[in-house]
Motif scaffolding. Structure first.
Motif, PDB file in Angstrom:
ATOM      1  N   ILE A  25       0.806  -1.223   0.000  1.00 29.22           N
ATOM      2  CA  ILE A  25       0.000   0.000   0.000  1.00 29.22           C
ATOM      3  C   ILE A  25       0.837   1.269   0.000  1.00 29.22           C
ATOM      4  O   ILE A  25       0.323   2.337  -0.299  1.00 29.22           O
ATOM      5  CB  ILE A  25      -1.011   0.035   1.173  1.00 29.22           C
ATOM      6  N   SER A  26       2.133   1.159   0.353  1.00 33.30           N
ATOM      7  CA  SER A  26       3.013   2.330   0.264  1.00 33.30           C
ATOM      8  C   SER A  26       4.461   1.883   0.353  1.00 33.30           C
ATOM      9  O   SER A  26       4.743   0.733   0.702  1.00 33.30           O
ATOM     10  CB  SER A  26       2.683   3.342   1.369  1.00 33.30           C
ATOM     11  N   LYS A  27       5.354   2.804   0.047  1.00 31.32           N
ATOM     12  CA  LYS A  27       6.780   2.517   0.179  1.00 31.32           C
ATOM     13  C   LYS A  27       7.242   2.929   1.566  1.00 31.32           C
ATOM     14  O   LYS A  27       6.659   3.831   2.176  1.00 31.32           O
ATOM     15  CB  LYS A  27       7.578   3.295  -0.873  1.00 31.32           C
ATOM     16  N   THR A  28       8.256   2.272   2.079  1.00 33.72           N
ATOM     17  CA  THR A  28       8.830   2.656   3.369  1.00 33.72           C
ATOM     18  C   THR A  28      10.270   2.176   3.449  1.00 33.72           C
ATOM     19  O   THR A  28      10.649   1.212   2.767  1.00 33.72           O
ATOM     20  CB  THR A  28       8.019   2.056   4.543  1.00 33.72           C
ATOM     21  N   THR A  29      11.045   2.867   4.276  1.00 34.70           N
ATOM     22  CA  THR A  29      12.404   2.388   4.535  1.00 34.70           C
ATOM     23  C   THR A  29      12.455   1.705   5.897  1.00 34.70           C
ATOM     24  O   THR A  29      13.492   1.196   6.306  1.00 34.70           O
ATOM     25  CB  THR A  29      13.408   3.568   4.520  1.00 34.70           C
ATOM     26  N   LYS A  30      11.311   1.701   6.599  1.00 35.47           N
ATOM     27  CA  LYS A  30      11.261   1.111   7.944  1.00 35.47           C
ATOM     28  C   LYS A  30      10.984  -0.387   7.885  1.00 35.47           C
ATOM     29  O   LYS A  30      10.698  -0.937   6.813  1.00 35.47           O
ATOM     30  CB  LYS A  30      10.164   1.797   8.766  1.00 35.47           C
ATOM     31  N   HIS A  31      11.048  -1.021   9.056  1.00 38.37           N
ATOM     32  CA  HIS A  31      10.650  -2.426   9.162  1.00 38.37           C
ATOM     33  C   HIS A  31       9.936  -2.634  10.481  1.00 38.37           C
ATOM     34  O   HIS A  31      10.226  -1.971  11.473  1.00 38.37           O
ATOM     35  CB  HIS A  31      11.877  -3.343   9.041  1.00 38.37           C
ATOM     36  N   GLY A  32       8.959  -3.527  10.483  1.00 42.05           N
ATOM     37  CA  GLY A  32       8.209  -3.815  11.700  1.00 42.05           C
ATOM     38  C   GLY A  32       6.820  -4.331  11.372  1.00 42.05           C
ATOM     39  O   GLY A  32       6.448  -4.463  10.205  1.00 42.05           O
ATOM     40  N   THR A  33       6.070  -4.635  12.450  1.00 47.57           N
ATOM     41  CA  THR A  33       4.730  -5.208  12.305  1.00 47.57           C
ATOM     42  C   THR A  33       3.743  -4.382  13.114  1.00 47.57           C
ATOM     43  O   THR A  33       4.019  -4.049  14.267  1.00 47.57           O
ATOM     44  CB  THR A  33       4.714  -6.669  12.829  1.00 47.57           C
ATOM     45  N   LYS A  34       2.612  -4.024  12.501  1.00 43.85           N
ATOM     46  CA  LYS A  34       1.549  -3.294  13.209  1.00 43.85           C
ATOM     47  C   LYS A  34       0.229  -4.028  13.029  1.00 43.85           C
ATOM     48  O   LYS A  34      -0.172  -4.314  11.906  1.00 43.85           O
ATOM     49  CB  LYS A  34       1.439  -1.867  12.682  1.00 43.85           C
ATOM     50  N   ILE A  35      -0.407  -4.345  14.161  1.00 43.63           N
ATOM     51  CA  ILE A  35      -1.690  -5.063  14.145  1.00 43.63           C
ATOM     52  C   ILE A  35      -2.732  -4.206  14.855  1.00 43.63           C
ATOM     53  O   ILE A  35      -2.472  -3.694  15.951  1.00 43.63           O
ATOM     54  CB  ILE A  35      -1.570  -6.406  14.922  1.00 43.63           C
ATOM     55  N   ASN A  36      -3.896  -4.013  14.236  1.00 41.91           N
ATOM     56  CA  ASN A  36      -5.012  -3.315  14.885  1.00 41.91           C
ATOM     57  C   ASN A  36      -6.216  -4.259  14.870  1.00 41.91           C
ATOM     58  O   ASN A  36      -6.577  -4.779  13.811  1.00 41.91           O
ATOM     59  CB  ASN A  36      -5.327  -2.007  14.132  1.00 41.91           C
ATOM     60  N   PHE A  37      -6.800  -4.507  16.046  1.00 39.29           N
ATOM     61  CA  PHE A  37      -7.932  -5.440  16.092  1.00 39.29           C
ATOM     62  C   PHE A  37      -8.996  -4.969  17.069  1.00 39.29           C
ATOM     63  O   PHE A  37      -8.705  -4.341  18.078  1.00 39.29           O
ATOM     64  CB  PHE A  37      -7.460  -6.858  16.448  1.00 39.29           C
ATOM     65  N   LEU A  38     -10.250  -5.293  16.714  1.00 42.37           N
ATOM     66  CA  LEU A  38     -11.392  -4.938  17.564  1.00 42.37           C
ATOM     67  C   LEU A  38     -12.017  -6.226  18.108  1.00 42.37           C
ATOM     68  O   LEU A  38     -12.669  -6.963  17.376  1.00 42.37           O
ATOM     69  CB  LEU A  38     -12.431  -4.166  16.744  1.00 42.37           C
ATOM     70  N   PRO A  39     -11.800  -6.510  19.388  1.00 46.99           N
ATOM     71  CA  PRO A  39     -12.408  -7.709  19.982  1.00 46.99           C
ATOM     72  C   PRO A  39     -13.924  -7.696  19.789  1.00 46.99           C
ATOM     73  O   PRO A  39     -14.561  -6.655  19.999  1.00 46.99           O
ATOM     74  CB  PRO A  39     -12.031  -7.604  21.462  1.00 46.99           C
ATOM     75  N   ASP A  40     -14.472  -8.814  19.371  1.00 47.25           N
ATOM     76  CA  ASP A  40     -15.908  -8.892  19.042  1.00 47.25           C
ATOM     77  C   ASP A  40     -16.737  -9.095  20.324  1.00 47.25           C
ATOM     78  O   ASP A  40     -16.583 -10.104  20.982  1.00 47.25           O
ATOM     79  CB  ASP A  40     -16.130 -10.064  18.083  1.00 47.25           C
TER      80      ASP A  40
END
Ligand code: TSJ
Length: 177
Positions: free
Chosen positions: A162-177
């Motif tokens: 979805i985009s370019k980046t020079t960074k590295h890592g993991t991002k998770i966003n979640f909504l408990p049901d």
């Protein structure tokens, strides 16, 4: 000639797994009280802690968002996004592979240092939505699930960049049901 099988057996077992988790969430996360809700967050954070213990990340952010969702972000290597068996991106397997068990599954008891990603598919199954943004190899690779079902369209079998980046890592966003 034998009748052709018109369904994908592996995707049926994934759906059956999701159904099992959503039917008896307490079996997988210990309870459905606040404790169970907190457990979901620990299951995700543990993965970033493991990345830190591997010497690959030094910062982990945990944000409780106003809408009730939770964001966990680390600056590790990023979950591998390459093509795995059966043409599925490796990162998708992390979120769709349910490790059999319920009560006898270790996911309720394991803490940091345990098996990688065992609980993330359970959290995914129990989340109204989960978005995944993996920064590595020059791009942000994006994925999204609703109640554990992937809804993002793959591009040539891989997660969309979805985009370019020079960074590295993991991002998770979640909504408990
Ligand atoms: F599991 C998860 F999806 F829930 C999750 C995983 C959630 C969060 C917030 C972070 C992570 C995660 C996973 N952070 N860092 C990693 N690292 C890996 O998965 C990884 C990266 C590279 C290699 C390698 O051998 O090159 C191996 C691993 C396990």
């Amino acid at each position: 000639m034998a009748k052709k099988v018109t369904y994908d057996e592996s995707s049926i077992s994934v759906l059956e797994g999701l159904e099992a988790v959503r039917k008896r969430p307490g079996m997988y996360i210990g309870s459905t009280s606040r404790k169970g809700l907190n457990h979901l967050i620990y299951e995700i954070v543990d993965n970033s802690v493991d990345e830190h213990l591997a010497g690959e990340c030094d910062t982990i952010y945990v944000t409780l968002e106003k809408d009730g969702s939770c964001t966990v972000e680390d600056n590790g290597r990023g979950i591998p996004v390459g093509l795995h068996a059966k043409g599925v991106p490796a990162a998708r397997l992390v979120f769709s592979t349910l490790h059999a068990g319920g009560k006898f599954d270790d996911s309720v008891y394991k803490t940091s240092g345990g098996l990688h990603g065992v609980g993330s598919s359970v959290v995914n199954a129990l989340s109204t939505y989960m978005t995944v943004d993996i920064s590595r190899d020059g791009y942000v690779h994006h994925d999204r699930y609703e109640r554990g079902v992937p809804v993002e369209k793959l591009v040539d079998g891989l997660l969309p960049k979805i985009s370019k980046t020079t960074k590295h890592g993991t991002k998770i966003n979640f909504l408990p049901d």
